[in-house]
Design a protein around this motif. Structure first.
Motif, short mmCIF file in Angstrom:
data_model
loop_
_atom_site.label_atom_id
_atom_site.label_comp_id
_atom_site.label_asym_id
_atom_site.label_seq_id
_atom_site.Cartn_x
_atom_site.Cartn_y
_atom_site.Cartn_z
N THR A 83 9.91 -14.21 87.23
CA THR A 83 11.08 -14.62 88.02
C THR A 83 10.65 -15.38 89.27
O THR A 83 11.25 -16.40 89.63
CB THR A 83 11.92 -13.40 88.41
N VAL B 49 16.92 -15.49 81.76
CA VAL B 49 18.00 -14.54 81.49
C VAL B 49 17.73 -13.79 80.18
O VAL B 49 17.91 -12.56 80.10
CB VAL B 49 19.35 -15.27 81.43
N LEU C 61 18.85 -12.13 90.75
CA LEU C 61 18.12 -11.51 89.64
C LEU C 61 16.85 -10.83 90.13
O LEU C 61 16.53 -9.70 89.74
CB LEU C 61 17.78 -12.56 88.59
N SER D 246 21.30 -17.68 92.02
CA SER D 246 21.29 -16.79 90.86
C SER D 246 19.94 -16.11 90.68
O SER D 246 19.87 -14.90 90.43
CB SER D 246 21.64 -17.59 89.59
N VAL D 247 18.87 -16.88 90.83
CA VAL D 247 17.53 -16.31 90.66
C VAL D 247 17.22 -15.32 91.78
O VAL D 247 16.56 -14.30 91.56
CB VAL D 247 16.47 -17.43 90.59
N ILE E 189 14.94 -11.22 80.72
CA ILE E 189 15.41 -10.04 81.45
C ILE E 189 16.24 -9.14 80.54
O ILE E 189 16.07 -7.91 80.53
CB ILE E 189 16.25 -10.47 82.67
N ALA E 190 17.11 -9.75 79.72
CA ALA E 190 17.92 -8.96 78.79
C ALA E 190 17.04 -8.23 77.78
O ALA E 190 17.26 -7.04 77.48
CB ALA E 190 18.92 -9.87 78.07
N LEU F 214 16.05 -21.42 83.03
CA LEU F 214 16.98 -20.37 83.46
C LEU F 214 17.46 -19.56 82.26
O LEU F 214 17.56 -18.32 82.34
CB LEU F 214 18.18 -21.00 84.17
N ASN F 215 17.72 -20.22 81.15
CA ASN F 215 18.14 -19.51 79.93
C ASN F 215 17.04 -18.58 79.44
O ASN F 215 17.30 -17.45 79.01
CB ASN F 215 18.52 -20.50 78.84
#
Length: 219
Positions: A92, A53, A157, A153-154, A56-57, A49-50
């Motif tokens: 994802t 994220v 996203l 959360s996913v 994506i950033a 998950l980290n």
């Protein structure tokens, strides 16, 4: 998904025999092994998950840099941005599949731990008031309700990425009013979110049926 039980085993109270000590030691080692595997799944999930994220950033930052560059035409910028979004979107979806599989495997682990606790409850009923976790081997609450925070959360996203992709594509290739553009974006978000929820729900319903079929210690 691995099955931690023998479907031909008898669901009776722990017998009093000369092998009770060895059986107890074996189950304690089994308990530790399953607990270790569960912790590994949690840690691995947090790491993925980290990474998602962070990816994506980084992709958003790269896309923003490309969009502000004077060296690229608008079409090139759009193609680059959509390509980045598509690539991250595929990753994802792969992560989402992994988290579904993780929840199902974790459920199997929790049910296996419940069977081991039931053994000790059968062996000594005095410990019943002191056992905090489940002593049954039925499906867990997370599987039955499909309320995993990570999956939620996913889903968000993935829906956001699809919405951005749709916004960029519609604005460039279709001559629509602003209201229709935003309506298309909202529909895309809702459709992707719903599709991913249905995906996990179908997988969880199937896992629940298998768990109930092999359940030997109902609550």
């Amino acid at each position: 998904m691995r099955h931690w039980w023998n479907k031909d085993a008898m669901c009776t109270a722990a017998p009093a025999s000369s092998n009770t000590g060895a059986s107890t030691d074996f189950l304690l080692h089994e308990y530790d092994a399953i607990e270790t595997d569960t912790q590994r799944l949690r840690q691995e999930g947090a790491t993925r998950l980290n990474i998602l994220v962070a990816l994506i950033a980084a992709s958003l930052a790269a896309s923003a840099t490309a969009l502000t560059s004077d060296r690229l035409s608008f079409s090139s910028k759009l193609t680059l941005g959509c390509g980045v979004l598509f690539s991250v979107g595929v990753y994802t979806l792969l992560c989402y599949k992994y988290f579904i599989d993780r929840e199902i495997t974790t459920d199997a682990n929790f049910r296996a731990l419940g069977r081991i606790r039931r053994y000790f409850v059968y062996a000594d009923s005095r410990i019943v008031p002191h056992v905090s976790w489940q002593t049954s081997d039925g499906p867990t609450h997370t599987l039955k309700t499909n309320k995993s925070f990570v999956l939620l959360s996913v889903r968000h996203l993935a829906a956001v990425q699809a919405s951005i992709f749709t916004f960029a594509w519609v604005r460039h290739y279709l001559e629509l009013d602003q209201a229709w553009v935003w309506l298309t974006v909202c529909v895309t978000y809702a459709a992707i979110f719903a599709a991913l929820w249905i995906w996990s729900e179908v997988r969880f319903r199937s896992a629940i049926k298998r768990a109930e079929k092999h359940m030997r210690f109902p609550q």
